[in-house]
Design a protein around this motif. Structure first.
Motif, mmCIF file in Angstrom:
data_model
loop_
_atom_site.group_PDB
_atom_site.id
_atom_site.type_symbol
_atom_site.label_atom_id
_atom_site.label_comp_id
_atom_site.label_asym_id
_atom_site.label_seq_id
_atom_site.Cartn_x
_atom_site.Cartn_y
_atom_site.Cartn_z
ATOM 1 N N LYS A 1 0.820 -1.196 0.000
ATOM 2 C CA LYS A 1 0.000 0.000 0.000
ATOM 3 C C LYS A 1 0.863 1.258 0.000
ATOM 4 O O LYS A 1 0.593 2.217 -0.743
ATOM 5 C CB LYS A 1 -0.921 -0.015 1.211
ATOM 6 N N CYS B 1 2.533 1.663 -3.504
ATOM 7 C CA CYS B 1 1.597 2.150 -4.514
ATOM 8 C C CYS B 1 1.249 3.615 -4.291
ATOM 9 O O CYS B 1 1.013 4.356 -5.259
ATOM 10 C CB CYS B 1 0.331 1.301 -4.509
ATOM 11 N N TRP C 1 4.765 -3.875 -7.825
ATOM 12 C CA TRP C 1 4.399 -2.593 -8.432
ATOM 13 C C TRP C 1 4.870 -2.531 -9.883
ATOM 14 O O TRP C 1 4.143 -2.050 -10.765
ATOM 15 C CB TRP C 1 5.007 -1.456 -7.624
ATOM 16 N N GLN D 1 -0.590 -2.709 -16.715
ATOM 17 C CA GLN D 1 -1.351 -1.500 -17.033
ATOM 18 C C GLN D 1 -1.032 -1.021 -18.445
ATOM 19 O O GLN D 1 -1.941 -0.626 -19.199
ATOM 20 C CB GLN D 1 -1.032 -0.413 -16.015
ATOM 21 N N ASP E 1 -4.264 7.314 -14.779
ATOM 22 C CA ASP E 1 -3.554 6.559 -13.744
ATOM 23 C C ASP E 1 -2.123 6.260 -14.162
ATOM 24 O O ASP E 1 -1.200 6.287 -13.328
ATOM 25 C CB ASP E 1 -4.302 5.271 -13.437
ATOM 26 N N ILE F 1 -0.301 5.544 -10.766
ATOM 27 C CA ILE F 1 -1.236 4.870 -9.870
ATOM 28 C C ILE F 1 -1.525 3.473 -10.413
ATOM 29 O O ILE F 1 -1.896 3.316 -11.584
ATOM 30 C CB ILE F 1 -2.540 5.670 -9.741
ATOM 31 N N HIS G 1 -3.302 -0.529 -9.223
ATOM 32 C CA HIS G 1 -4.224 -1.180 -8.297
ATOM 33 C C HIS G 1 -3.777 -2.633 -8.120
ATOM 34 O O HIS G 1 -3.830 -3.431 -9.061
ATOM 35 C CB HIS G 1 -5.651 -1.111 -8.830
ATOM 36 N N VAL H 1 -3.947 -6.147 -5.653
ATOM 37 C CA VAL H 1 -4.687 -6.898 -4.642
ATOM 38 C C VAL H 1 -3.816 -8.075 -4.218
ATOM 39 O O VAL H 1 -3.583 -8.996 -5.005
ATOM 40 C CB VAL H 1 -6.043 -7.398 -5.183
ATOM 41 N N LYS I 1 -7.056 -10.618 -7.485
ATOM 42 C CA LYS I 1 -8.352 -9.985 -7.693
ATOM 43 C C LYS I 1 -9.445 -11.023 -7.951
ATOM 44 O O LYS I 1 -10.587 -10.864 -7.531
ATOM 45 C CB LYS I 1 -8.258 -9.007 -8.866
#
Length: 538
Positions: free
Chosen positions: A52, A55, A93, A100, A160, A165, A167, A169, A173
């Protein structure tokens, strides 16, 4: 006539850069399992917080920020545990950033395809290189709405991406979304909770050369004894000196066990990862280490004893052995696999098929396997293939990446070279030139078998297309292709036949017809044809 696309030259694929072996913990006591669960849960919570933080830093992260994160985690675990956690967060990351970028590229390709098809009249047919318009007004309207959705999604993803940025999980996910569909997944809440907790645990330690047995955090001795350096809050659970806990179970890596033993006895770095399989209730440990890249075998040496051409399909591998001259030897072979079920079943099926393929190659004495250099990442979008759901499913089901990685890793251990060939026109030309000649009353040659022959010939450097039958002696150019072999980049006629000594017909004088293939010397003003020269000569 359409032009051929450029065909790349075949090359010898490089081998793997690392090794990973796994063994199961047997005869673990209840105390051992409890310690593993506590350590995994504690380090997993630290890993979640560190991901966290990483990110949130985004593109502003630097080495100083990395040092601050590691310093904060050291007091809650240890220096080496903190280094392993921060490194894993950084790798996660970076992986999310690559995913992405790939997602943005997919969205751009889908938007471009929809815009192209919306610009065409409804019902207009497409070509081989570009799709046509949509079939009906209803489909046109639905795709126009989808274009708006994809455009908004692309705008958010690009924003993003520019801001750094991502995301992430921890645990996945897909497993997180399964919590809302337990009935469809066939799971109870307790079963899902066990999977979720096990996926979020952290029990991995990087190796360190020069340290005892190559790893100070998770250490395995040559006789299989496993000990773990406990985090600072859990040192009261230690049953050995220096805050370590020794498990009652012993491990022995059956695969590459000798290589692993040589590394730890030389105190070379070995990384370990401990994880739980909730479905079976079993604990496993995976050892991994890097290997220096093996020298690439020269192409001539790899092809000295022929090659085995392999055509990759959704449910089997079609293979055929070829000699050094490109001639098929024996009968084709088929190695089937089933890609249904979970990921472990699919991986086992691919591994079993490749094992049989390599065993057959060793039996034949062949030192090279030719396979297509396939990459369907840009071919799976539904906007490109539209209603062709079966074709999209076929492409999506072909394990190109997994098969290539598995084959290169397994072939490197057996000394067999893997040659990657350009897949252009292999199925088309194989079926056109090799399927019928290789079919007999006792052997039914499929299109995939013929494609395997085409792949093997391309790896050997031979042309795929066969020589065509010569025209009858009493006819000239109306029969089409001549006996001369076409060049690799030409799909048209080959041109005039080579000059043959002597007359072409019984009534012609010697030397007649020597300019028959020269179109510039025939039927042109200012130049006399050859038969006129013969008539006017004294």
């Amino acid at each position: 006539m359409s032009e051929l696309r450029a065909i790349e030259a075949p090359f010898v694929a490089g081998g793997p850069s690392g090794v990973a072996v796994r063994d199961r913990f047997k005869n673990l006591t209840a105390e051992d399992e409890q310690v593993l669960r506590l350590v995994g849960a504690h380090l997993g919570a630290l890993a979640c917080g560190d991901v966290k933080t990483r990110c949130a830093d985004g593109l502003a992260h630097d080495h100083q920020r990395w040092a601050v994160r590691k310093r904060e985690l050291t007091g809650l675990s240890s220096s080496r545990w903190a280094g392993a956690i921060t490194k894993a967060s950084h790798d996660q990351w970076a992986l999310a950033r690559r995913c992405q970028a790939a997602h943005v590229a997919d969205l751009e390709a889908a938007i471009a395809a929809i815009r192209h098809r919306l610009s065409l009249p409804v019902g207009e047919k497409g070509t081989r290189k570009a799709p046509g318009g949509y079939r009906s007004r209803q489909e046109w309207h639905a795709k126009s709405r989808r274009l708006r959705v994809l455009t908004d999604r692309l705008r958010r993803e690009k924003a993003d991406q520019q801001a750094g940025i991502v995301h992430v999980v921890r645990g996945g996910k897909r497993l997180a979304r399964t919590r809302h569909h337990l009935d469809a997944a066939g799971l109870t809440e307790t079963e899902w909770r066990q999977k979720w907790q096990a996926a979020r645990w952290f029990l991995a330690a990087d190796g360190e050369s020069g340290k005892r047995y190559g790893n100070e955090t998770i250490r395995i001795t040559p006789d299989g004894q496993v000990s773990i350096r406990l985090p600072a809050p859990l040192t009261h659970l230690a049953n050995a000196s220096h805050g370590r806990y020794v498990l009652a179970s012993r491990v022995a890596f059956a695969h590459r066990g000798t290589e692993w033993a040589d590394r730890i006895e030389a105190n070379r770095a070995v990384a370990y990862r401990i994880h739980l399989d909730p479905d079976r209730g079993r604990w496993y440990i995976t050892a991994s280490w890097q290997t220096p890249p093996a020298p690439t075998v020269p192409m001539s040496a790899a092809l000295a004893h022929g090659v085995i051409g392999v055509d990759t399909n959704a449910d089997h591998l079609a293979a055929w052995r070829l000699d050094v001259h490109g001639n098929p030897v024996g009968n084709p072979r088929r190695f089937a696999y089933d890609l249904g079920g979970n990921a472990e079943h699919r991986d086992a099926q691919v591994r079993h098929a490749l094992t049989r393929l390599l065993h057959w190659a060793r039996t034949c004495g062949v030192q090279a396997i030719a396979i297509e250099d396939l990459d369907f990442q840009a071919e799976k979008t539904r906007e490109k293939h539209g209603r062709r759901k079966r074709f999209r499913k076929l492409i999506a089901g072909m394990p190109t990446g997994r098969l290539r990685a598995r084959l290169t890793a397994m072939a490197e251990a057996t000394g067999i070279a893997i040659i990657a060939a350009d897949p252009a026109y292999t199925s088309q030309w194989g079926a056109q030139h090799w399927q019928a000649p290789l079919t007999s009353k006792t052997r039914a040659t499929t299109r995939h078998d013929a494609a395997a022959v085409a792949i093997g010939r391309r790896a050997l450097g031979h042309p795929i297309r066969r020589r065509t039958a010569p025209p009858p002696a009493h006819r000239s150019d109306e029969q089409g292709h001549r006996t001369a072999q076409a060049r690799a980049g030409s799909r048209g006629c080959e041109g005039p036949r080579p000059r043959m000594p002597g007359p072409r017909t019984r009534s012609a004088l010697p030397g007649y017809g020597e300019n028959a293939g020269d179109q510039n010397a025939q039927h042109r003003s200012g130049r006399s044809a050859e038969h006129l020269q013969l008539m006017l000569s004294p």
